[in-house]
Design an enzyme around this catalytic site. Structure first.
Site, PDB file in Angstrom:
ATOM      1  N   LEU A 515       9.179  62.157  37.917  1.00 18.34           N
ATOM      2  CA  LEU A 515       9.367  62.669  39.274  1.00 18.34           C
ATOM      3  C   LEU A 515      10.768  63.198  39.507  1.00 18.34           C
ATOM      4  O   LEU A 515      10.985  64.071  40.331  1.00 18.34           O
ATOM      5  CB  LEU A 515       9.090  61.557  40.292  1.00 18.34           C
ATOM      6  CG  LEU A 515       7.662  61.023  40.347  1.00 18.34           C
ATOM      7  CD1 LEU A 515       7.592  59.813  41.250  1.00 18.34           C
ATOM      8  CD2 LEU A 515       6.700  62.095  40.821  1.00 18.34           C
ATOM      9  N   GLY A 516      11.741  62.637  38.807  1.00 17.17           N
ATOM     10  CA  GLY A 516      13.121  63.063  39.008  1.00 17.17           C
ATOM     11  C   GLY A 516      14.072  62.198  38.215  1.00 17.17           C
ATOM     12  O   GLY A 516      13.673  61.291  37.472  1.00 17.17           O
ATOM     13  N   GLY A 518      17.950  60.203  38.666  1.00 15.19           N
ATOM     14  CA  GLY A 518      19.084  59.812  39.492  1.00 15.19           C
ATOM     15  C   GLY A 518      20.159  59.170  38.650  1.00 15.19           C
ATOM     16  O   GLY A 518      20.068  59.114  37.412  1.00 15.19           O
ATOM     17  N   GLY A 519      21.200  58.663  39.321  1.00 15.49           N
ATOM     18  CA  GLY A 519      22.273  57.999  38.597  1.00 15.49           C
ATOM     19  C   GLY A 519      21.791  56.744  37.898  1.00 15.49           C
ATOM     20  O   GLY A 519      22.337  56.306  36.886  1.00 15.49           O
ATOM     21  N   PHE A 520      20.740  56.134  38.439  1.00 10.17           N
ATOM     22  CA  PHE A 520      20.172  54.917  37.853  1.00 10.17           C
ATOM     23  C   PHE A 520      19.418  55.244  36.571  1.00 10.17           C
ATOM     24  O   PHE A 520      19.474  54.518  35.585  1.00 10.17           O
ATOM     25  CB  PHE A 520      19.223  54.283  38.877  1.00 10.17           C
ATOM     26  CG  PHE A 520      18.677  52.946  38.498  1.00 10.17           C
ATOM     27  CD1 PHE A 520      19.238  51.793  39.022  1.00 10.17           C
ATOM     28  CD2 PHE A 520      17.607  52.820  37.638  1.00 10.17           C
ATOM     29  CE1 PHE A 520      18.735  50.539  38.690  1.00 10.17           C
ATOM     30  CE2 PHE A 520      17.095  51.584  37.294  1.00 10.17           C
ATOM     31  CZ  PHE A 520      17.672  50.445  37.819  1.00 10.17           C
ATOM     32  N   GLY A 521      18.704  56.351  36.571  1.00  2.80           N
ATOM     33  CA  GLY A 521      17.871  56.737  35.442  1.00  2.80           C
ATOM     34  C   GLY A 521      16.676  57.519  35.929  1.00  2.80           C
ATOM     35  O   GLY A 521      16.579  57.882  37.107  1.00  2.80           O
ATOM     36  N   LYS A 537      11.154  53.241  38.657  1.00  2.00           N
ATOM     37  CA  LYS A 537      12.544  53.610  38.386  1.00  2.00           C
ATOM     38  C   LYS A 537      12.996  52.828  37.152  1.00  2.00           C
ATOM     39  O   LYS A 537      13.025  51.600  37.143  1.00  2.00           O
ATOM     40  CB  LYS A 537      13.429  53.293  39.584  1.00  2.00           C
ATOM     41  CG  LYS A 537      14.880  53.742  39.418  1.00  2.00           C
ATOM     42  CD  LYS A 537      15.773  53.157  40.515  1.00  2.00           C
ATOM     43  CE  LYS A 537      15.602  53.862  41.822  1.00  2.00           C
ATOM     44  NZ  LYS A 537      16.641  53.433  42.808  1.00  2.00           N
ATOM     45  N   ASP A 634      25.436  54.745  50.221  1.00  2.00           N
ATOM     46  CA  ASP A 634      25.053  55.943  49.475  1.00  2.00           C
ATOM     47  C   ASP A 634      23.948  56.695  50.207  1.00  2.00           C
ATOM     48  O   ASP A 634      22.973  57.135  49.603  1.00  2.00           O
ATOM     49  CB  ASP A 634      24.596  55.569  48.063  1.00  2.00           C
ATOM     50  CG  ASP A 634      24.634  56.771  47.108  1.00  2.00           C
ATOM     51  OD1 ASP A 634      25.338  57.757  47.424  1.00  2.00           O
ATOM     52  OD2 ASP A 634      23.967  56.733  46.063  1.00  2.00           O
TER      53      ASP A 634
END
Length: 827
Positions: A515-516, A518-521, A537, A634
């Site tokens: 899906l996308g 992010g900074g997390f993964g 996630k 954030d």
């Protein structure tokens, strides 16, 4: 012959269509020819709303006609017809009588209940509306003859009115069930007092049992935790027939909420049909009406809870000491005018003792006097015992006994009690003693606090050492988790998902399911074996975030529950794999719509208003109304997810911080977040507070209004950011140019300009100038009409690139950072 056959077929088809239409239109309607027989039912047009039919209460075999929520897990009845006359078997019928009245018949066709209709007409039908209101109307004209909202049971639904008519004496009130298994009318009722100022009461057998305090056009000031934004939709008004009423409603019609009066006399707010994170009227003994008698005040934090006002003493000392406070208190020293009237010495003039954060007494006399005249007006009247002033109510004074007062720890009103001058002298002496005591106590407390801090620091160091032993192997490798020590890292409160189960749900984390990022993964779409869609996630090994952020999100979001916060289903911790499982949001994030030229047209102004309000409600819950006090740190467009109805949900709590109740701000040596949304005090000095999130919300507001990213101005020679651009337009008196042409409509112009104004107030450079979230939402909803002029936002002036280059050998010292985590050493 063929023509006759065709004609017959046509007639048959017409008859079938008529029959289909007849039955198709009956799903929410009762007529004389279409009654409902036990166990049949009808459902409102919105199938997820309400159902009308026959039911039996828990632990009872009696049958009743009632209305309850449809398609939710908790069976919650909101209205009952035959409360006093139950059916003894399953042969009941709900129908329209020959004279057009809604009736309940038993198995012998006897009427055991009928709607209270004075001018019935034969040609009538009853319809169940999506609001939960059952309406009896004349079919030809559509005139309402009767409605269940005028004859409620124990529940107030959105748009229902509690009312009182001073001309006719007719009151619309709710009444409790006798017990959870008996819907007949119990001992308690709830309604409004029509005289000014308006109040809501709960009565027990006709006597006051609980009181809301006066209505100030936003909230009831006797309910300390009431907030006009969070408990939104309360309205007070009057009808042409002389009725005064109070009602409530929600912007989001899918938000199933009501207020119910239970059999013990408590008024409880329920969500989705159950008592879930709701409000209740009675929290402590102090909420019971007149607990401490006349001139006594109640504080649940004191022991005993009742005390006399200063200048008063118990009316019956023996009873008072035994805990029977209803006899109340009497004045210790007569007032000046009382002494003069009885031929005594005149003495000095009376004065007032100020009591802060109070629930004001009952039986207030209202006047239109201004605040500075309220005291003088009371002092001139010898009968006046106390006064208070509240914006939205006006000047209140009391000439009778002061009853049902309470000391609040939050909210409340300043109450001024009239006492003799000699009592004021005593208070002065007491203040001196208290001052000396406080100074001495402060020194002792400081020493004790220091010693306690040293002890807690040692304990924390020991716990940290134990945690390191539990979570890291001896060679210093990556942290490894095992099921036998999960409770050490607080994962026991969330369901644990099996890695293989998640791999199967996401097709082994296939690229097509991604899906996308992010900074997390990466985040993957998945579907469990039961068909439920999820978002997974997965912590990337190369992520700038790690164990601390993962654990932070687990601990924080598992404690939160709000419709505008993303919901977490569980987590997976196996070996080096760390994953969080969320509800799937089909419309992804706000930035995917807002900054896409093809999708942004799907977000018209009304949808953007709904998104703004939803983010505001979620942020208010984090800052004020959740069990924990959370600073998100954030907040940005990519962290606002949208459900299938484009309702917003705040996500990504990896950077969030939990604040203590008495903590206003904190410092960090590790600044995390996203440039463009960070407040200046956080980005430059590492200081963060609620005002940091307000700054981010302000940036979001301006992005939503303009359709432009804050960072999209990076290469613009005129402005460093969207904030700078907006500030220039404001000063040029051309702020309307900031509005996205895709959403601009002249009829919404004032609303849009107010949003921009509020956004600029949120992004002011100094935190002390920014409003808190509850005030921001009140500004957006025009509860606060006059807005202050904003001061210059942060990050509006652009440094000349050539200057920077010349001092660094021609190399630029800035970079565009799209990652979630930004490492800066705060001072």
């Amino acid at each position: 012959m063929g023509r006759v056959q065709n004609t017959s077929m046509s007639v048959l088809l017409v008859l079938l269509c008529c029959i289909c239409l007849e039955f198709g239109s009956a799903t929410n309607t009762i007529t004389a020819s279409r009654p409902i027989k036990d166990p049949d039912f009808i459902i409102s047009n919105n199938g997820s709303a309400f159902k009308l039919g026959f039911f039996n209460p828990k632990n009872s075999t009696n049958r009743y006609v009632g209305i309850w929520y449809n398609n939710i897990s908790a069976f919650t009845v909101v209205w009952v017809a035959n409360r006093e006359e139950p059916l003894r078997d399953s042969n009941g019928v709900l129908t329209i009588s020959e004279d057009g009245v809604l009736v309940v018949l038993n198995g012998e066709k006897e009427v055991i209940w009928s709607a209270n209709v004075t001018n019935s007409t034969p040609n009538s039908s009853a319809k169940l509306l999506d609001s939960g209101n059952l309406v009896l109307e004349e079919n030809t004209t559509g005139t309402k003859k009767w409605e269940s909202f005028q004859y409620p049971s124990d529940t107030i639904l959105p748009t229902m009115k509690l009312s009182a008519n001073v001309r006719t004496g007719k009151n619309v009130q709710i009444t409790s069930w006798k017990s959870p298994s008996d819907p007949s009318i119990g001992s308690f009722s709830c309604g409004i007092q029509p005289r000014s100022p308006l109040q809501v009461f709960i009565w027990k057998n006709g006597s006051p049992y609980w009181r809301s305090g006066p209505w100030n056009n936003r909230i009831f000031i006797g309910i300390p935790d009431m907030n006009s934004v969070y408990l939104d939709g309360f309205k007070y008004g009057d009808d042409p027939d002389g009725s005064f009423y109070i009602t409530f409603d929600f912007v989001d019609e899918s938000y199933l909420s009501n207020f119910a009066l239970d059999s013990k006399g408590n008024l409880v707010q329920k969500y989705n049909g159950v008592e879930d994170i709701g409000w209740s009227a009675l929290h402590t003994e102090c909420d019971v009406y007149g607990k401490c008698g006349a001139f006594g005040t109640c504080n649940p934090n004191n022991s005993p809870i009742c005390r006399c006002f200063k200048g008063f003493e118990p009316n019956n000392t023996e009873e008072w000491n035994q805990g029977n406070w209803t006899s109340g208190c009497v004045r210790s020293t007569p007032l000046q005018c009382e002494r003069v009237n009885t031929g005594g010495e005149e003495g000095k003039r009376d004065g007032f003792l100020k009591l802060k954060m109070m629930k004001v007494p009952d039986f207030a006399d209202w006047s239109s006097a201004l605040e500075n005249k309220c005291e003088e007006q009371c002092l001139e009247n010898c009968s006046c015992m106390a006064y208070a002033f509240e914006t939205g109510v006006g000047c209140m004074s009391w000439t009778e006994k002061l009853i049902d007062t309470q000391q609040f720890s939050i909210s409340g009103v300043d109450l001024y009690i009239r006492v003799a001058y000699s009592e004021l002298d005593k208070v002065g002496d007491v203040k001196k003693i208290v001052t000396i005591t406080v100074i001495t106590g402060t020194i002792i407390l400081f020493i004790y606090t220091y010693l306690l801090w040293r002890w807690m620091a040692n304990q924390k160091a020991r716990k940290k050492k134990v945690m390191e032993i539990l979570m890291f192997n001896r060679e210093g490798a990556q942290p490894k988790f095992h099921s036998d020590n999960l409770d050490q890292v607080k994962l026991q409160e969330l369901p644990l998902f099996n890695f293989e189960k998640l791999a199967s749900a996401t097709k082994n984390f296939h690229l097509s399911n991604k899906l996308g990022q992010g900074g997390f993964g990466p985040v993957y779409w998945g579907q469990l074996s039961d068909g439920q869609e999820i978002a997974v996630k997965r912590l990337s090994k190369a992520s700038g975030q790690g164990l601390q952020e993962f654990m932070n999100e687990v601990v924080v979001i598992s404690k939160l529950q709000h419709r505008n916060l993303v919901r977490i289903f569980g987590c997976c911790v196996e070996g080096e794999e760390k994953m969080l499982i969320y509800e799937y949001m089909p419309n992804k994030s706000l930035d995917a719509f807002l900054f896409d030229p093809h999708k942004e047209k799907l977000l018209d102004w009304r949808k953007r208003v709904n998104i703004i309000e939803g983010i505001g409600r979620g942020l208010l819950y984090l800052h004020r109304d959740s069990r924990l006090r959370i600073i998100h740190r954030d907040l940005k467009a990519s962290n606002i997810l949208l459900d299938k109805e484009l309702n917003p949900k705040i996500s990504d709590f990896g950077m969030a911080r939990i604040f203590g109740n008495n903590e206003d701000q904190a410092n960090t040596n590790k600044v995390v977040g996203t440039y463009g949304y960070m407040s200046p005090e956080y980005a430059m000095e590492g200081r963060f507070s609620e005002k940091s999130d307000v700054f981010s919300f302000g940036v979001l507001l301006l992005e939503i209004l303009s359709g432009k990213r804050n960072s999209s101005f990076y290469h613009d020679e005129q402005s460093m950011s969207l904030l700078g651009f907006a500030w220039k337009l404001w000063n040029a008196d051309n702020i309307i140019a900031l509005i996205d042409p895709m959403i601009y409509e002249p009829c919404f112009e004032m609303e849009m300009l107010r949003c921009i104004h509020v956004g600029l107030l949120c992004v002011q450079e100094f935190a002390k100038d920014r409003p808190i979230v509850s005030v921001v939402i009140s500004m957006l909803k025009s509860e606060i009409v006059d807005l202050p002029r904003p001061k210059q936002p942060a990050f509006t002036e652009r440094q000349n690139v050539s200057d920077t280059d010349s001092s660094t050998g021609g190399k630029k010292k800035f970079s565009v950072n799209d990652v979630t985590v930004t490492m800066v050493q705060g001072r």
